[in-house]
Each structure stands twice: as C-alpha cells, then as structure tokens.
Design an enzyme around this catalytic site. Structure first.
Site, short mmCIF file in Angstrom:
data_model
loop_
_atom_site.label_atom_id
_atom_site.label_comp_id
_atom_site.label_asym_id
_atom_site.label_seq_id
_atom_site.Cartn_x
_atom_site.Cartn_y
_atom_site.Cartn_z
N ASP A 102 0.82 -1.21 0.00
CA ASP A 102 0.00 0.00 0.00
C ASP A 102 0.85 1.26 0.00
OD1 ASP A 102 -2.52 1.22 -0.11
OD2 ASP A 102 -2.62 1.47 2.06
N ASP A 145 -3.85 -4.19 -5.28
CA ASP A 145 -3.30 -2.84 -5.50
C ASP A 145 -1.83 -2.82 -5.91
OD1 ASP A 145 -5.76 -1.81 -4.79
OD2 ASP A 145 -5.17 -1.28 -2.76
N ASP A 290 -11.74 -0.03 5.87
CA ASP A 290 -10.70 0.26 4.89
C ASP A 290 -9.52 1.00 5.51
OD1 ASP A 290 -12.06 -0.77 2.62
OD2 ASP A 290 -13.27 1.04 2.51
#
Length: 316
Positions: A102, A145, A290
């Site tokens: 991330d 991601d 999240d």
C-alpha cells in the site's frame, strides 16, 4: 444486476466445466463477521445477529499476509484448503504481503524483498498439501493494489512474476490484481499485467476492496483482456473475477476509504457460460474497515456500524 450475455468473441471453446466453476465456493467459518454474529446472538441481540449472518454465511476469500510468517504460511494455507476439499468446495485465497504494501498507506506493511519469495514458496507448498489429484483447485487473488500503485519500486513486478509462476505451478488459478475501472487505463493495466507474468496466470481480478458497479468492471475487464490479446496473451490467461462484496449501490463516486451508504453486491457465484468472467467474489470482507477514515477503525478491523449499513443497502 444483470450480466450481459457472452459475445461470440468472448466464448471459450466447448469443453467440460472445470471443477472450480462447477462446485460451490467454500464458506469460511473463521471470519470476523461470523464471530460478530455469534457474539451478538449470545448477547441477546438477535436482530443484529440475523443481519450479520447475511455476511457471515457468504463465501469469502481467506486473506494470507505478512502476519502469517514464512514458518507458518504452509500450515495455515494447507489447513484452509483441506477444509474446502473435505466439502468439495472451492477455496479462495488472497495473498497480501508484497514489500512496501500500500506504499505505506492505511494498509502498509509487507515482507522484505528477500523474504517474500520464501513466503510464496511456503504458500505454494500449502496449496500442494491440499491438492486434489496432485493439482490445487484453489482460486488465488494475488496482491491487491500492488501492480497499479506507483511506489517507485522496481522489484515489485519481478516479485509478482515469480510468485505467479510458483503458485500457478500448483494448479491454482491465479488472478493478478488489476485495480478497477476508475484507476488505470486498460492499456496501462494490461502492460503492467504482462510485466508481472499474467501469461502464467489464469487472468486478473478487478474492483478488489472497491465499490464500482459490476457492469463498469465488466466493461473495463473486457478492454483489458482485449489489450492483452493484442499483445499476444492467450485466451487461457485472460479470464477475470470481480469483487462484488460492497458494490451493491455503486454510489461511492470514487471514494475508496469507508464511503457511507454502500451495500453488499451480488453474492459470490462462479460463471459457467464460457465467457471470460469466471466468478463474482467477495474478496474484501464486508464489515471490515478500509482504514482510519470516515469514522472507521484501523484497516481490517471489524466495524459493526458499517457492516449493518452494507446489509441494509444490499442487492436483494
């Protein structure tokens, strides 16, 4: 939400349906939603428990990350896939341990570039331990991601490419994460997928942990698949899955961190019509935050308020 019928150009050659598309998806009994429903029922909050059961009883992917170290990865994966095998159901895994995960954001963490290949090797051994006839029947979504983020990390694509090859060699269907329809262009996404070894994978995954409409994701995925085809990637490696865990209203308008007013999407189901869409999955666990935004707790933590909101606005 209706899915379009396959066009002739999308259709696969006639063949027997693969077991993963013929049998049910595995319902994991070890989820925060199930634990929350059990606790609510024990506390006499029956109405809340019944609503949380809507989430808890649905097939959801098991996330395996850096919190499961190299030493424990094989055993955890093996135990999970063996439970699914015992029920003749398809296990779904998400691997989430890429270095600098991330890019240091809400879900930051991950293993080191030196440790990650060793961890992947142990995951692969766990898949083999639970294989059927020597071939894993698992569905694996690889590193949400990681490919579509830009962390200026040149090691990321090679690490995913190596992981894809090792995992696919077990027989598992590997889907590289391809972001979503509001992120990269199909051409950009396809180039990233090719660099990360999609030619060894089953294909790619879209909308993981996001809120976009299934129709938008199908259109995007078809364009990505077309770009892959133009670059010489065979049809066997252009299949895709879509995360529908929280896209029931598809009204987030680009918000990705705990947008309010969202709902559960179509419950997980595999597709058997020969189209490149293999399944609608709940990759992200509904009810888990999240990140510390919009009133939510840290990433991955259970948030009953948002879970009930998702149930209230769900696709029926």
């Amino acid at each position: 939400m209706r899915l379009r019928r396959p066009e002739p150009s999308d259709a696969a050659p006639a063949a027997s349906v693969a077991p993963r598309l013929a049998q049910r998806l595995y319902v994991d009994t070890d989820t925060q939603a199930r634990a929350a429903a059990k606790a609510a029922r024990a506390a006499g909050r029956t109405s809340v428990a019944n609503r949380l059961d809507v989430i808890a009883t649905a097939p959801q992917a098991r996330w395996i990350g850096d919190w499961t170290g190299v030493a424990g990865a094989r055993a955890e994966v093996a135990a999970y896939v063996k439970k699914a095998r015992a029920k003749n159901q398809t296990p779904q895994l998400v691997l989430y341990a890429i270095p600098n995960r991330d890019c240091g954001g809400h879900s930051g963490g991950g293993l080191t570039p030196q440790t990650y290949p060793k961890w992947i090797a142990q995951v692969a051994l766990g898949l083999r331990d639970g294989a059927v006839g020597g071939r894993s029947e698992a569905i694996v979504v690889l590193e949400p991601d990681a490919l579509v983020q830009d962390c200026n990390d040149p090691t990321r694509a090679p690490l995913i490419k190596d992981a894809t090859a090792k995992l696919a060699a077990t027989g598992a269907w590997v889907y590289l994460d391809a972001g979503h329809s509001n992120w990269r262009t199909p051409a950009d996404t396809a180039a990233r997928l090719r660099a990360a070894g999609v030619a060894k994978a089953r294909g790619f995954a879209t909308n993981v942990s996001n809120y976009n409409a299934t129709s938008a994701e199908q259109a995007y995925a078809k364009k990505v698949a077309q770009q892959l085809a133009a670059a010489g990637v065979g049809q066997a490696h252009r299949h895709f899955v879509i995360d529908t865990s929280r896209n029931g209203t598809a009204s987030a308008r680009g918000q990705w961190c705990n947008p309010r007013g969202q709902g559960l999407g179509v419950r997980p189901v595999t597709k058997k019509d020969g189209y490149l869409l293999d399944a609608l999955l709940w990759v992200k666990h509904p009810g888990e935050s999240d990140g510390a935004c919009n009133g939510g707790p840290g990433a991955g933590q259970w948030w009953e308020e948002i879970a009930l909101e998702l149930v209230a606005h769900r696709v029926r």
